[in-house]
Design a protein around this motif. Structure first.
Motif, PDB file in Angstrom:
ATOM      1  N   ARG A  80       4.716  98.480  12.440  1.00  0.00           N
ATOM      2  CA  ARG A  80       5.800  97.903  13.240  1.00  0.00           C
ATOM      3  C   ARG A  80       5.921  98.527  14.628  1.00  0.00           C
ATOM      4  NH1 ARG A  80      10.435  98.231   8.448  1.00  0.00           N
ATOM      5  NH2 ARG A  80       8.971  97.933   6.718  1.00  0.00           N
ATOM      6  N   THR A  81       4.915  99.234  15.050  1.00  0.00           N
ATOM      7  CA  THR A  81       5.015  99.994  16.294  1.00  0.00           C
ATOM      8  C   THR A  81       5.172  99.103  17.521  1.00  0.00           C
ATOM      9  OG1 THR A  81       2.588 100.063  16.348  1.00  0.00           O
ATOM     10  CG2 THR A  81       3.731 101.961  15.396  1.00  0.00           C
ATOM     11  N   GLU A  82       4.672  97.878  17.479  1.00  0.00           N
ATOM     12  CA  GLU A  82       4.705  97.014  18.655  1.00  0.00           C
ATOM     13  C   GLU A  82       5.888  96.056  18.656  1.00  0.00           C
ATOM     14  OE1 GLU A  82       0.977  95.046  18.762  1.00  0.00           O
ATOM     15  OE2 GLU A  82      -0.196  96.897  18.878  1.00  0.00           O
ATOM     16  N   TRP A  83       6.757  96.159  17.672  1.00  0.00           N
ATOM     17  CA  TRP A  83       7.871  95.220  17.564  1.00  0.00           C
ATOM     18  C   TRP A  83       9.079  95.727  18.341  1.00  0.00           C
ATOM     19  CZ3 TRP A  83       7.656  94.307  11.542  1.00  0.00           C
ATOM     20  CH2 TRP A  83       6.530  93.533  11.246  1.00  0.00           C
ATOM     21  N   ASP A  84       9.815  94.803  18.934  1.00  0.00           N
ATOM     22  CA  ASP A  84      11.070  95.149  19.599  1.00  0.00           C
ATOM     23  C   ASP A  84      12.263  94.724  18.742  1.00  0.00           C
ATOM     24  OD1 ASP A  84      10.691  92.460  19.862  1.00  0.00           O
ATOM     25  OD2 ASP A  84      10.936  92.407  22.046  1.00  0.00           O
ATOM     26  N   PHE A  85      12.024  94.583  17.445  1.00  0.00           N
ATOM     27  CA  PHE A  85      13.078  94.279  16.477  1.00  0.00           C
ATOM     28  C   PHE A  85      12.792  95.073  15.212  1.00  0.00           C
ATOM     29  CE2 PHE A  85       9.622  91.334  15.753  1.00  0.00           C
ATOM     30  CZ  PHE A  85       9.480  91.314  14.379  1.00  0.00           C
ATOM     31  N   ARG A  86      13.766  95.107  14.321  1.00  0.00           N
ATOM     32  CA  ARG A  86      13.584  95.830  13.066  1.00  0.00           C
ATOM     33  C   ARG A  86      13.481  94.855  11.898  1.00  0.00           C
ATOM     34  NH1 ARG A  86      18.394  99.935  12.631  1.00  0.00           N
ATOM     35  NH2 ARG A  86      19.490  98.096  13.401  1.00  0.00           N
ATOM     36  N   LEU A  87      12.671  95.216  10.920  1.00  0.00           N
ATOM     37  CA  LEU A  87      12.523  94.441   9.695  1.00  0.00           C
ATOM     38  C   LEU A  87      13.276  95.146   8.581  1.00  0.00           C
ATOM     39  CD1 LEU A  87      11.252  92.200   7.950  1.00  0.00           C
ATOM     40  CD2 LEU A  87       9.204  93.639   7.763  1.00  0.00           C
ATOM     41  N   HIS A  88      14.248  94.443   8.006  1.00  0.00           N
ATOM     42  CA  HIS A  88      15.081  94.996   6.940  1.00  0.00           C
ATOM     43  C   HIS A  88      14.747  94.306   5.611  1.00  0.00           C
ATOM     44  CE1 HIS A  88      17.912  96.775   9.962  1.00  0.00           C
ATOM     45  NE2 HIS A  88      17.501  95.728  10.661  1.00  0.00           N
ATOM     46  N   PHE A  89      15.029  95.006   4.532  1.00  0.00           N
ATOM     47  CA  PHE A  89      14.860  94.465   3.192  1.00  0.00           C
ATOM     48  C   PHE A  89      16.185  94.611   2.452  1.00  0.00           C
ATOM     49  CE2 PHE A  89      10.762  95.755   4.717  1.00  0.00           C
ATOM     50  CZ  PHE A  89       9.929  94.701   4.355  1.00  0.00           C
ATOM     51  N   GLY A  90      16.668  93.507   1.886  1.00  0.00           N
ATOM     52  CA  GLY A  90      17.952  93.554   1.193  1.00  0.00           C
ATOM     53  C   GLY A  90      18.315  92.194   0.636  1.00  0.00           C
ATOM     54  N   LEU A  91      19.522  92.106   0.125  1.00  0.00           N
ATOM     55  CA  LEU A  91      20.002  90.864  -0.469  1.00  0.00           C
ATOM     56  C   LEU A  91      20.548  89.926   0.610  1.00  0.00           C
ATOM     57  CD1 LEU A  91      22.021  92.323  -3.500  1.00  0.00           C
ATOM     58  CD2 LEU A  91      19.608  91.665  -3.438  1.00  0.00           C
ATOM     59  N   ILE A  92      20.256  88.624   0.452  1.00  0.00           N
ATOM     60  CA  ILE A  92      20.813  87.609   1.340  1.00  0.00           C
ATOM     61  C   ILE A  92      21.705  86.692   0.525  1.00  0.00           C
ATOM     62  CG2 ILE A  92      20.304  85.623   2.811  1.00  0.00           C
ATOM     63  CD1 ILE A  92      17.798  86.977   3.724  1.00  0.00           C
ATOM     64  N   ALA A  93      22.937  86.505   0.986  1.00  0.00           N
ATOM     65  CA  ALA A  93      23.875  85.594   0.327  1.00  0.00           C
ATOM     66  C   ALA A  93      23.553  84.160   0.723  1.00  0.00           C
ATOM     67  CB  ALA A  93      25.307  85.941   0.706  1.00  0.00           C
ATOM     68  N   SER A  94      23.560  83.270  -0.259  1.00  0.00           N
ATOM     69  CA  SER A  94      23.234  81.865  -0.019  1.00  0.00           C
ATOM     70  C   SER A  94      24.349  80.987  -0.568  1.00  0.00           C
ATOM     71  CB  SER A  94      21.906  81.508  -0.706  1.00  0.00           C
ATOM     72  OG  SER A  94      21.609  80.137  -0.567  1.00  0.00           O
ATOM     73  N   GLY A  95      24.894  80.131   0.298  1.00  0.00           N
ATOM     74  CA  GLY A  95      25.951  79.217  -0.124  1.00  0.00           C
ATOM     75  C   GLY A  95      26.282  78.247   0.984  1.00  0.00           C
ATOM     76  N   ASP A  96      26.775  77.083   0.614  1.00  0.00           N
ATOM     77  CA  ASP A  96      27.087  76.048   1.605  1.00  0.00           C
ATOM     78  C   ASP A  96      28.437  76.332   2.255  1.00  0.00           C
ATOM     79  OD1 ASP A  96      24.709  74.904   0.961  1.00  0.00           O
ATOM     80  OD2 ASP A  96      25.541  73.237  -0.172  1.00  0.00           O
ATOM     81  N   GLU A  97      28.430  77.345   3.111  1.00  0.00           N
ATOM     82  CA  GLU A  97      29.663  77.772   3.768  1.00  0.00           C
ATOM     83  C   GLU A  97      29.335  78.453   5.086  1.00  0.00           C
ATOM     84  OE1 GLU A  97      33.179  81.168   3.229  1.00  0.00           O
ATOM     85  OE2 GLU A  97      31.788  80.762   1.585  1.00  0.00           O
ATOM     86  N   ASP A  98      29.966  78.022   6.154  1.00  0.00           N
ATOM     87  CA  ASP A  98      29.873  78.744   7.416  1.00  0.00           C
ATOM     88  C   ASP A  98      30.813  79.949   7.352  1.00  0.00           C
ATOM     89  OD1 ASP A  98      28.001  77.227   8.846  1.00  0.00           O
ATOM     90  OD2 ASP A  98      29.509  75.758   9.419  1.00  0.00           O
ATOM     91  N   VAL A  99      30.263  81.133   7.502  1.00  0.00           N
ATOM     92  CA  VAL A  99      31.077  82.355   7.488  1.00  0.00           C
ATOM     93  C   VAL A  99      31.384  82.707   8.940  1.00  0.00           C
ATOM     94  CG1 VAL A  99      31.194  84.766   6.780  1.00  0.00           C
ATOM     95  CG2 VAL A  99      29.997  83.094   5.351  1.00  0.00           C
ATOM     96  N   VAL A 100      32.637  82.503   9.339  1.00  0.00           N
ATOM     97  CA  VAL A 100      33.008  82.603  10.754  1.00  0.00           C
ATOM     98  C   VAL A 100      34.228  83.492  10.981  1.00  0.00           C
ATOM     99  CG1 VAL A 100      31.959  80.402  11.390  1.00  0.00           C
ATOM    100  CG2 VAL A 100      34.327  80.449  10.573  1.00  0.00           C
ATOM    101  N   THR A 101      34.544  84.337  10.000  1.00  0.00           N
ATOM    102  CA  THR A 101      35.610  85.322  10.199  1.00  0.00           C
ATOM    103  C   THR A 101      35.131  86.668   9.687  1.00  0.00           C
ATOM    104  OG1 THR A 101      36.699  85.026   8.048  1.00  0.00           O
ATOM    105  CG2 THR A 101      37.382  83.558   9.859  1.00  0.00           C
ATOM    106  N   VAL A 102      35.608  87.731  10.323  1.00  0.00           N
ATOM    107  CA  VAL A 102      35.250  89.081   9.906  1.00  0.00           C
ATOM    108  C   VAL A 102      35.697  89.324   8.475  1.00  0.00           C
ATOM    109  CG1 VAL A 102      35.672  91.529  10.330  1.00  0.00           C
ATOM    110  CG2 VAL A 102      35.296  89.978  12.256  1.00  0.00           C
ATOM    111  N   GLU A 103      36.893  88.833   8.143  1.00  0.00           N
ATOM    112  CA  GLU A 103      37.440  89.057   6.800  1.00  0.00           C
ATOM    113  C   GLU A 103      36.558  88.444   5.710  1.00  0.00           C
ATOM    114  OE1 GLU A 103      40.399  89.532   9.861  1.00  0.00           O
ATOM    115  OE2 GLU A 103      39.137  87.801   9.352  1.00  0.00           O
ATOM    116  N   ARG A 104      36.093  87.225   5.943  1.00  0.00           N
ATOM    117  CA  ARG A 104      35.249  86.564   4.943  1.00  0.00           C
ATOM    118  C   ARG A 104      33.888  87.264   4.852  1.00  0.00           C
ATOM    119  NH1 ARG A 104      34.205  84.848   0.137  1.00  0.00           N
ATOM    120  NH2 ARG A 104      32.886  82.988   0.008  1.00  0.00           N
TER     121      ARG A 104
END
Length: 231
Positions: free
Chosen positions: A131-155
């Protein structure tokens, strides 16, 4: 024979990813698979197509593609996502170790949310990429999937607490379910465009092209590593 298919939920994600691969010098071949337009990149041994917005539509179109092209062994859901963790920055990429269906709301019984693990061999290969030439980071973790726009900090905070996910998007579980049914490999890759707050819609528009460009960088490096290992 192309064995990897990348489906994006939205047209703008698809065109941004196709354009980025072309900028890297790879030639596309456009064709129709029934009513589904596909873009083949033979040098990379992959094809791109539109998966559709929402879990159901994405599942329908990915299942159709897998049925029509049985030689495809790996399905990838690639697109934008909102960050649920402060460790993620705009433009970073998340490879889902598992996709969690956060809006599967059982009331009759109490059981864990559906969870679909990303193919371990694919995750391991991604972890070994330099990853030495990348200007971004690659993360590994869980991704939440659902038919919902999450548009508040609280949610966003609620989802992170309930699921342990580091990012949230819509369609991943649709691809996971169709891949599982077809006994194919699967992984979800997401570029971070926003932080799942009230600015999410505007941030998505501003940051989509750069996030998908970073995804293209990852895909090219990953395919090159696969070819090297196959020699």
């Amino acid at each position: 024979m192309i064995e990897t298919a990348i489906l994006t939920p939205l047209e703008e994600e698809l065109f941004a990813l196709v354009n980025a691969l072309e900028q890297f010098g790879f030639k596309k071949h456009k064709s129709l698979l029934g009513s589904l337009e596909i873009f083949e990149f033979h040098e990379l041994n992959l094809l791109l197509a539109l998966g559709g917005h929402g879990k159901t539509q994405f599942g329908v179109q990915s299942q159709y593609l897998l049925c029509q092209l049985p030689q495809v062994e790996l399905l990838i859901c690639a697109g934008a996502a909102g960050a649920l963790s402060n460790e993620l920055e705009i433009g970073d990429i998340v490879a889902a170790t598992a996709t969690v269906e956060h809006d599967y709301n059982l009331k009759f019984v109490n059981r864990p949310l559906p969870r679909f693990t990303g193919t371990p061999q694919v995750i391991d290969t991604l972890k070994q990429l330099p990853r030495t030439e990348w200007d971004f980071r690659l993360h590994f973790g869980l991704i939440a999937s659902g038919d919902e726009d999450v548009v508040t900090v609280e949610r966003g905070q609620e989802l992170a607490y309930l699921t342990g996910c580091v990012a949230v998007a819509w369609e991943g579980v649709g691809g996971a379910r169709s891949s599982q049914f077809a006994q194919k490999q699967y992984v979800e890759l997401r570029g971070i465009t926003d932080t799942a707050n009230h600015c999410a819609a505007a941030d998505f528009e501003v940051n989509l092209a750069s996030a998908m460009f970073n995804l293209a960088k990852l895909i090219v490096r990953w395919q090159a590593a696969k070819d090297y290992c196959a020699v």
